[in-house]
Design a protein around this motif. Sequence first.
Motif, PDB file in Angstrom:
ATOM      1  N   HIS A 144       0.862  -1.183   0.000  1.00  0.00           N
ATOM      2  CA  HIS A 144       0.000   0.000   0.000  1.00  0.00           C
ATOM      3  C   HIS A 144       0.897   1.231   0.000  1.00  0.00           C
ATOM      4  N   VAL A 145       0.330   2.382   0.084  1.00  0.00           N
ATOM      5  CA  VAL A 145       1.092   3.634   0.090  1.00  0.00           C
ATOM      6  C   VAL A 145       2.098   3.638   1.248  1.00  0.00           C
ATOM      7  N   PHE A 146       3.341   4.055   0.959  1.00  0.00           N
ATOM      8  CA  PHE A 146       4.375   4.178   1.992  1.00  0.00           C
ATOM      9  C   PHE A 146       3.908   5.190   3.028  1.00  0.00           C
ATOM     10  N   LYS A 147       3.998   4.826   4.302  1.00  0.00           N
ATOM     11  CA  LYS A 147       3.472   5.700   5.350  1.00  0.00           C
ATOM     12  C   LYS A 147       4.492   6.030   6.433  1.00  0.00           C
ATOM     13  N   GLY A 148       5.780   5.894   6.128  1.00  0.00           N
ATOM     14  CA  GLY A 148       6.777   6.075   7.174  1.00  0.00           C
ATOM     15  C   GLY A 148       7.691   7.273   7.026  1.00  0.00           C
ATOM     16  N   ASP A 149       7.205   8.374   6.452  1.00  0.00           N
ATOM     17  CA  ASP A 149       8.063   9.547   6.249  1.00  0.00           C
ATOM     18  C   ASP A 149       8.760  10.007   7.530  1.00  0.00           C
ATOM     19  N   ARG A 150       7.997  10.274   8.548  1.00  0.00           N
ATOM     20  CA  ARG A 150       8.572  10.789   9.805  1.00  0.00           C
ATOM     21  C   ARG A 150       9.575   9.808  10.406  1.00  0.00           C
ATOM     22  N   PHE A 151       9.214   8.550  10.396  1.00  0.00           N
ATOM     23  CA  PHE A 151      10.108   7.528  10.934  1.00  0.00           C
ATOM     24  C   PHE A 151      11.410   7.479  10.149  1.00  0.00           C
ATOM     25  N   LEU A 152      11.306   7.443   8.823  1.00  0.00           N
ATOM     26  CA  LEU A 152      12.496   7.337   7.976  1.00  0.00           C
ATOM     27  C   LEU A 152      13.394   8.560   8.128  1.00  0.00           C
ATOM     28  N   GLN A 153      12.814   9.737   8.221  1.00  0.00           N
ATOM     29  CA  GLN A 153      13.614  10.946   8.434  1.00  0.00           C
ATOM     30  C   GLN A 153      14.412  10.852   9.728  1.00  0.00           C
ATOM     31  N   GLY A 154      13.775  10.395  10.788  1.00  0.00           N
ATOM     32  CA  GLY A 154      14.467  10.234  12.061  1.00  0.00           C
ATOM     33  C   GLY A 154      15.556   9.175  11.997  1.00  0.00           C
ATOM     34  N   LEU A 155      15.272   8.077  11.326  1.00  0.00           N
ATOM     35  CA  LEU A 155      16.247   6.993  11.216  1.00  0.00           C
ATOM     36  C   LEU A 155      17.465   7.436  10.415  1.00  0.00           C
ATOM     37  N   LEU A 156      17.241   8.074   9.275  1.00  0.00           N
ATOM     38  CA  LEU A 156      18.353   8.468   8.412  1.00  0.00           C
ATOM     39  C   LEU A 156      19.124   9.676   8.927  1.00  0.00           C
ATOM     40  N   TRP A 157      18.416  10.681   9.453  1.00  0.00           N
ATOM     41  CA  TRP A 157      19.060  11.956   9.752  1.00  0.00           C
ATOM     42  C   TRP A 157      19.068  12.337  11.227  1.00  0.00           C
TER      43      TRP A 157
END
Length: 150
Positions: free
Chosen positions: A92-105
Amino acid sequence: MKITITLSTLFLLFTTNLFSQTLADLKLKPKEIPKGGYMVSDGNICITPQACSFYNDIETYSNIVGTVKSKAIQSFKSKGDRGSIMYFEFDHVFKGDRFLQGLLWGKDGQPTAEHPEEYVAKGRFLVIWSLQPDSPLREKSETKVEAILE
């Protein structure tokens, strides 16, 4: 009435195009790899461990980002450049923007010299570039991905 049918047809074509894409469409083909002595490398050679961890353990994060339908990675090396491009397709649509930003940066919330990864999430697709900002590979891939997923 005629304009409604035309708009409906355009909308259908647009959504069909977005949902008919595959990870293979997003990946760089051999002829698209920039000049500069790039060699394809097996495995992953991410700039930071966070990006590789996300790729390797994506199932661990499925309750946050969604279930992955498929994933692929391309890694490259040259004399002055190296890194990986990670491709994900979700059920389904990717829903982890906030999580991924925190993980990467981390707390910075945006790319830094120490954590230069960038990504694009569009619909069911996510692409992460674990390459330096001035990488010709990154530029070529970003241009291709953005054109396909627009």
